[in-house]
Write an enzyme that holds these catalytic residues in place. Structure first.
Site, short mmCIF file in Angstrom:
data_model
loop_
_atom_site.label_atom_id
_atom_site.label_comp_id
_atom_site.label_asym_id
_atom_site.label_seq_id
_atom_site.Cartn_x
_atom_site.Cartn_y
_atom_site.Cartn_z
N ILE A 23 5.26 7.26 3.46
CA ILE A 23 5.06 6.12 2.58
C ILE A 23 6.16 5.08 2.77
CG2 ILE A 23 6.30 7.23 0.67
CD1 ILE A 23 4.30 5.89 -1.26
N CYS A 24 5.81 3.83 2.57
CA CYS A 24 6.75 2.71 2.57
C CYS A 24 7.37 2.50 3.95
CB CYS A 24 7.82 2.94 1.50
SG CYS A 24 8.68 1.44 0.98
N HIS A 25 8.70 2.64 4.09
CA HIS A 25 9.35 2.46 5.38
C HIS A 25 9.24 3.70 6.28
CE1 HIS A 25 11.35 -0.84 3.23
NE2 HIS A 25 11.72 -1.32 4.40
#
Length: 260
Positions: free
Chosen positions: A191-193
């Protein structure tokens, strides 16, 4: 007495020179350092922000069936600088569903003394959480990346936070584990980065995925087919963009594992 005046004069000149040097160093230090005013993203603020009602409901609605993931083992790969809610949120949910969740960190590797880093003793057994840009706390890890093997787990989950994936992608044990896990066909969720860790593992060519907005170009450059959606599922890879997607992300992981 005749020699006293030169001695006093030399002493005064020495003190003046010393003060001048000290003032010079202080002036330089003041220009090198910056005031501490940091943007933060407290969990309570995130859950109560306008538009995040579904996220709040996800966390505050009791889980009815706590056996959905019973018998499943999930490895959370994380290092210093993980986004707090992106680790603690899914970990809480998967454990509520009955899964065994282990937090796995890179083997502790202190920086050379010349780097000037101050590292607390607990860094040998814990990893640091952040809320956007602010370090907020520490969480104990269960094992290190050099101690695990593919057969130990049914899924791997990587939280975001800009610092965390950057630390993970440089660790050879982490990258090797992800590559081997991908070959097994078992679930890899990020998730995300965190999808940049998958890019470093070179497993994104031709894969559909998403990620935090400012890394989407990196995912494309790694051969991924990127779309801006809350969650993307492509075979054994699940990805999401941001803390606001934690609920959709966690449910997608639940659904994938529940079918196996």
């Amino acid at each position: 007495m005749k020699n006293l005046k030169p001695i006093i004069a030399a002493s005064v000149l020495g003190t003046t020179a010393l003060n001048a040097q000290v003032n010079h160093e202080l002036n330089v230090m003041n220009q090198l350092a910056t005031p501490s005013h940091v943007s933060v993203m407290p969990v309570s603020q995130l859950l109560n922000a306008p538009g995040n009602e579904a996220l709040r409901t996800f966390f505050f609605t009791p889980v009815k069936d706590k056996t959905v993931l019973k018998g499943k083992k999930i490895a959370v790969l994380a290092a210093d600088g993980f986004e707090e809610i992106e680790l603690t949120g899914p970990v809480w949910y998967f454990r509520e569903l009955g899964a065994q969740v282990d937090i796995i960190a890179p083997k502790f590797n202190p920086a050379p003394a010349r780097y000037g880093l101050s590292t607390p003793e607990m860094a040998k057994t814990h990893i640091m959480a952040i809320q956007y840009l602010q370090p907020v706390g520490w969480i104990k890890f269960d094992r290190t990346a050099d101690q695990i093997k593919v057969s130990d787990y049914d899924a791997v989950f990587i939280p975001g936070g800009a610092w965390n994936p950057d630390n993970l992608r440089y660790d050879k044990d982490v990258i090797k584990f992800i590559q081997d896990f991908n070959k097994s066909g078992k679930l890899i969720a990020a998730i995300c980065h965190a999808p940049v860790v998958l890019a470093s593992a070179d497993i994104l060519k031709g894969r559909k995925l998403t990620g935090y907005w400012n890394i989407q170009i990196d995912l494309k450059n790694a051969g991924g087919i990127v779309s801006d959606q809350p969650v993307v599922v492509d075979a054994n890879i699940i990805t999401s963009r941001h803390p606001i997607d934690v609920a959709d992300f966690s449910k997608a992981v639940e659904s994938w594992l529940a079918k196996k």
